[in-house]
Design a protein around this motif. Structure first.
Motif, mmCIF file in Angstrom:
data_model
loop_
_atom_site.group_PDB
_atom_site.id
_atom_site.type_symbol
_atom_site.label_atom_id
_atom_site.label_comp_id
_atom_site.label_asym_id
_atom_site.label_seq_id
_atom_site.Cartn_x
_atom_site.Cartn_y
_atom_site.Cartn_z
ATOM 1 N N TRP A 18 -3.937 6.545 4.536
ATOM 2 C CA TRP A 18 -3.058 5.380 4.427
ATOM 3 C C TRP A 18 -2.920 4.674 5.779
ATOM 4 O O TRP A 18 -3.028 3.453 5.866
ATOM 5 C CB TRP A 18 -1.698 5.823 3.898
ATOM 6 N N ASN A 22 -4.373 0.873 6.553
ATOM 7 C CA ASN A 22 -3.457 -0.216 6.896
ATOM 8 C C ASN A 22 -3.765 -0.856 8.241
ATOM 9 O O ASN A 22 -3.324 -1.987 8.485
ATOM 10 C CB ASN A 22 -2.008 0.265 6.859
ATOM 11 N N TYR A 27 -8.429 -3.744 5.155
ATOM 12 C CA TYR A 27 -7.136 -4.175 4.640
ATOM 13 C C TYR A 27 -7.136 -5.690 4.404
ATOM 14 O O TYR A 27 -6.725 -6.155 3.343
ATOM 15 C CB TYR A 27 -6.003 -3.791 5.596
ATOM 16 N N GLY A 128 -0.209 -4.876 -0.532
ATOM 17 C CA GLY A 128 0.272 -4.016 0.536
ATOM 18 C C GLY A 128 0.859 -2.722 0.024
ATOM 19 O O GLY A 128 1.335 -2.633 -1.112
#
Length: 145
Positions: A18, A22, A27, A128
């Motif tokens: 994760w 990000n 992303y 997101g």
């Protein structure tokens, strides 16, 4: 107990996936793809509850790459493709985002070890993952209690 022994490593690897995602170039790509899919009307379609948003589906698979590598190191395999079967997953609203819960049965040496849940906090209006995924051991199977 094997499930509790490997749990911290699995959780750390899921969180690392994760964090890496990000802060990655991927992303931005998935953010833009999400916007494209949203403009095409995907979320308003009759298939929304049966077919995952492809931006989130592929992003989740990227987030899970370290998790799957760690599982393989412990000889753990799953009954579904990561993160789990979308059609039986559950989703609920929490504050300003939603959480999709997937279930995976973990196997060790061809025997069921435990049932895991993976919770993915995410947004519907924009792309997101506001919080890291959560991992939980939901059930231990008899052979391993």
């Amino acid at each position: 107990m094997l499930a509790f022994k490997i749990y911290p490593k699995l959780y750390q690897s899921l969180r690392k996936g994760w964090e890496d995602f990000n802060s990655s170039q991927e992303y931005k790509l998935f953010h833009d793809f999400f916007e494209f899919v949203l403009q095409a009307g995907f979320d308003e379609s009759q298939y929304r509850k049966s077919i995952p948003n492809p931006a989130y589906d592929n992003a989740a698979k990227i987030i899970g790459k370290y998790f799957l590598t760690t599982a393989r190191q412990f000889e753990i395999y799953f009954d579904e493709i990561f993160p789990g079967n979308f059609s039986i997953s559950e989703e609920g609203d929490i504050e300003d985002f939603v959480i999709r819960v997937f279930y995976l049965t973990a196997f060790y040496r061809n025997q069921p070890l435990c049932l895991l849940s993976i919770k993915f906090p995410h947004y519907h209006e924009n792309f997101g993952f506001p919080l890291p995924p959560e991992l939980e051991i939901v059930k231990l199977y008899e052979n391993w209690e």
